[in-house]
Structures are given as C-alpha cells and as structure tokens.
Design a protein around this motif. Structure first.
Motif, PDB file in Angstrom:
ATOM      1  N   LYS A 165       0.865  -1.174   0.000  1.00  0.00           N
ATOM      2  CA  LYS A 165       0.000   0.000   0.000  1.00  0.00           C
ATOM      3  C   LYS A 165       0.904   1.227   0.000  1.00  0.00           C
ATOM      4  CE  LYS A 165      -3.926   0.267   1.174  1.00  0.00           C
ATOM      5  NZ  LYS A 165      -4.997   0.755   0.339  1.00  0.00           N
ATOM      6  N   ALA A 166       0.652   2.147  -0.914  1.00  0.00           N
ATOM      7  CA  ALA A 166       1.476   3.348  -1.048  1.00  0.00           C
ATOM      8  C   ALA A 166       0.556   4.558  -1.097  1.00  0.00           C
ATOM      9  CB  ALA A 166       2.336   3.254  -2.309  1.00  0.00           C
ATOM     10  N   GLY A 167       0.215   5.062   0.041  1.00  0.00           N
ATOM     11  CA  GLY A 167      -0.694   6.195   0.087  1.00  0.00           C
ATOM     12  C   GLY A 167      -2.141   5.742   0.094  1.00  0.00           C
ATOM     13  N   LYS A 168      -3.034   6.710  -0.083  1.00  0.00           N
ATOM     14  CA  LYS A 168      -4.463   6.412   0.005  1.00  0.00           C
ATOM     15  C   LYS A 168      -5.014   5.804  -1.272  1.00  0.00           C
ATOM     16  CE  LYS A 168      -5.376   9.998   3.382  1.00  0.00           C
ATOM     17  NZ  LYS A 168      -6.097  11.225   3.695  1.00  0.00           N
ATOM     18  N   ARG A 169      -4.429   6.112  -2.407  1.00  0.00           N
ATOM     19  CA  ARG A 169      -5.007   5.692  -3.680  1.00  0.00           C
ATOM     20  C   ARG A 169      -4.131   4.737  -4.484  1.00  0.00           C
ATOM     21  NH1 ARG A 169      -9.386   8.702  -5.293  1.00  0.00           N
ATOM     22  NH2 ARG A 169      -9.785  10.574  -4.102  1.00  0.00           N
ATOM     23  N   ARG A 170      -2.937   4.429  -4.024  1.00  0.00           N
ATOM     24  CA  ARG A 170      -2.000   3.660  -4.830  1.00  0.00           C
ATOM     25  C   ARG A 170      -1.591   2.365  -4.125  1.00  0.00           C
ATOM     26  NH1 ARG A 170       1.453   7.593  -5.032  1.00  0.00           N
ATOM     27  NH2 ARG A 170       2.964   6.577  -3.720  1.00  0.00           N
ATOM     28  N   THR A 171      -1.559   1.277  -4.885  1.00  0.00           N
ATOM     29  CA  THR A 171      -1.115  -0.029  -4.384  1.00  0.00           C
ATOM     30  C   THR A 171      -0.238  -0.666  -5.452  1.00  0.00           C
ATOM     31  OG1 THR A 171      -3.202  -0.289  -3.180  1.00  0.00           O
ATOM     32  CG2 THR A 171      -1.873  -2.266  -3.491  1.00  0.00           C
ATOM     33  N   ALA A 179      11.354   6.878   7.834  1.00  0.00           N
ATOM     34  CA  ALA A 179      10.077   7.334   8.386  1.00  0.00           C
ATOM     35  C   ALA A 179       8.900   6.745   7.616  1.00  0.00           C
ATOM     36  CB  ALA A 179      10.012   8.862   8.339  1.00  0.00           C
ATOM     37  N   TYR A 180       9.154   6.223   6.413  1.00  0.00           N
ATOM     38  CA  TYR A 180       8.090   5.667   5.582  1.00  0.00           C
ATOM     39  C   TYR A 180       8.072   4.146   5.599  1.00  0.00           C
ATOM     40  CZ  TYR A 180       7.597  10.405   3.976  1.00  0.00           C
ATOM     41  OH  TYR A 180       7.384  11.750   3.935  1.00  0.00           O
ATOM     42  N   ASP A 210      -1.630  -3.355   8.937  1.00  0.00           N
ATOM     43  CA  ASP A 210      -2.018  -4.753   9.000  1.00  0.00           C
ATOM     44  C   ASP A 210      -3.523  -4.865   8.745  1.00  0.00           C
ATOM     45  OD1 ASP A 210      -3.267  -3.983  11.343  1.00  0.00           O
ATOM     46  OD2 ASP A 210      -1.852  -5.010  12.662  1.00  0.00           O
ATOM     47  N   ALA A 211      -4.060  -6.041   8.895  1.00  0.00           N
ATOM     48  CA  ALA A 211      -5.458  -6.296   8.559  1.00  0.00           C
ATOM     49  C   ALA A 211      -6.429  -5.454   9.388  1.00  0.00           C
ATOM     50  CB  ALA A 211      -5.768  -7.780   8.748  1.00  0.00           C
ATOM     51  N   GLU A 212      -6.066  -5.132  10.624  1.00  0.00           N
ATOM     52  CA  GLU A 212      -6.944  -4.349  11.477  1.00  0.00           C
ATOM     53  C   GLU A 212      -6.759  -2.854  11.289  1.00  0.00           C
ATOM     54  OE1 GLU A 212      -4.981  -6.890  13.022  1.00  0.00           O
ATOM     55  OE2 GLU A 212      -6.623  -8.258  12.612  1.00  0.00           O
ATOM     56  N   GLY A 213      -5.870  -2.427  10.384  1.00  0.00           N
ATOM     57  CA  GLY A 213      -5.664  -1.017  10.129  1.00  0.00           C
ATOM     58  C   GLY A 213      -4.588  -0.382  10.983  1.00  0.00           C
ATOM     59  N   GLU A 214      -3.945  -1.177  11.862  1.00  0.00           N
ATOM     60  CA  GLU A 214      -2.874  -0.631  12.685  1.00  0.00           C
ATOM     61  C   GLU A 214      -1.596  -0.588  11.877  1.00  0.00           C
ATOM     62  OE1 GLU A 214      -2.397  -2.780  16.292  1.00  0.00           O
ATOM     63  OE2 GLU A 214      -4.520  -2.789  16.748  1.00  0.00           O
ATOM     64  N   GLU A 215      -0.814   0.474  12.104  1.00  0.00           N
ATOM     65  CA  GLU A 215       0.452   0.589  11.390  1.00  0.00           C
ATOM     66  C   GLU A 215       1.484  -0.333  12.009  1.00  0.00           C
ATOM     67  OE1 GLU A 215       1.779   4.576  11.069  1.00  0.00           O
ATOM     68  OE2 GLU A 215       0.177   5.145   9.716  1.00  0.00           O
ATOM     69  N   THR A 216       2.268  -0.982  11.151  1.00  0.00           N
ATOM     70  CA  THR A 216       3.350  -1.829  11.610  1.00  0.00           C
ATOM     71  C   THR A 216       4.622  -1.393  10.914  1.00  0.00           C
ATOM     72  OG1 THR A 216       2.868  -3.441   9.888  1.00  0.00           O
ATOM     73  CG2 THR A 216       1.867  -3.825  12.032  1.00  0.00           C
ATOM     74  N   THR A 217       5.753  -1.585  11.563  1.00  0.00           N
ATOM     75  CA  THR A 217       7.029  -1.208  10.983  1.00  0.00           C
ATOM     76  C   THR A 217       7.575  -2.351  10.161  1.00  0.00           C
ATOM     77  OG1 THR A 217       7.456   0.201  12.875  1.00  0.00           O
ATOM     78  CG2 THR A 217       9.350  -0.394  11.526  1.00  0.00           C
ATOM     79  N   MET A 218       8.124  -2.015   8.995  1.00  0.00           N
ATOM     80  CA  MET A 218       8.699  -3.025   8.118  1.00  0.00           C
ATOM     81  C   MET A 218      10.217  -2.961   8.221  1.00  0.00           C
ATOM     82  SD  MET A 218       6.262  -2.549   4.813  1.00  0.00           S
ATOM     83  CE  MET A 218       7.060  -3.828   3.889  1.00  0.00           C
TER      84      MET A 218
END
Length: 128
Positions: A23-29, A96-97, A102-110
């Motif tokens: 996922k890259a932003g709100k509109r791009r994958t 920072a990016y 994840d599936a529940e919408g929580e941000e995870t660090t890669m």
C-alpha cells in the motif's frame, strides 16, 4: 502480505504462485506477483493500481519482468534509489516511511534489511 498458491499443477489461467502487496498512500497499491508460463518457467509481474479520483474504478499499469533480467533490474533499481538517497536527498529520513497497515488497520514497521544488504553487498547478495 505474501502468500503461497498451492495450484502449481495446471496453471492455465496464469494465477499468482506468490504475491506481495504494498500500500502506497491512500489511492496507490503495488502488486508483485510470481507467475508461471505454460512451459513451467517463471516471471514476475509488477502492477501499479491507482484508484481514480472520481471513485469510478482503478487504473492499472502492469510490467513483466523475466528471469534473465532479474539481476539487471535489481542492480539498476538499487543504483537509482541509492543515487536519490545519497546524492539528491542525503538528509531525508527515508526510514520514516517504513510502515504498512495490518489487517486491522494498525500501522506496523517493516524491516529495511534488504535495502541495507544491497547497500553493503549489492543485489547479488539478496536472498529471493
């Protein structure tokens, strides 16, 4: 999210054997898919999918990458990214990016170990 597709046998409809979504932003994958040919050879498709501003579907752009070009592609991509990071934007915090949802919408660090390995030893040392 990566997954293995167990349909290795008769793969006439060219389903993905492996897929990675970014996922890259709100509109791009971006989608990275491993597919097989009729002759049981493998290639990668890279797809950019962008949601249209009028919310009327998606625009998709697809690129095919064949095994004989894997190393050249990785070398060129790594060299280009490193040029931007070291020459054009040396003070920018690219880490920072390094997050995803994840599936529940929580941000995870890669992890950035693949990029670090490329900077240290080159793309020939990457494990695929």
């Amino acid at each position: 999210m990566a997954y293995d597709n167990k349909n290795f046998g008769d793969n006439r409809n060219n389903e993905s054997l492996f897929s990675k979504r970014i996922k890259a932003g709100k509109r791009r994958t971006y989608f990275f898919d491993v597919r097989s040919t009729r002759g049981n050879d493998y290639f990668i498709t890279i797809t950019e999918s962008k949601k249209r501003f009028d919310d009327n579907g998606y625009d998709r752009h697809k690129m095919f990458l064949y095994k004989e070009d894997f190393n050249k592609f990785l070398n060129a991509l790594t060299e280009t990214v490193n040029y931007v990071k070291t020459e054009l934007m040396p003070d920018f915090d690219f880490d920072a990016y390094n997050h995803d949802q994840d599936a529940e919408g929580e941000e995870t660090t890669m992890s950035t170990s693949s990029v670090s390995e490329a900077e240290d030893g080159g793309v020939d040392d990457w494990k695929m």
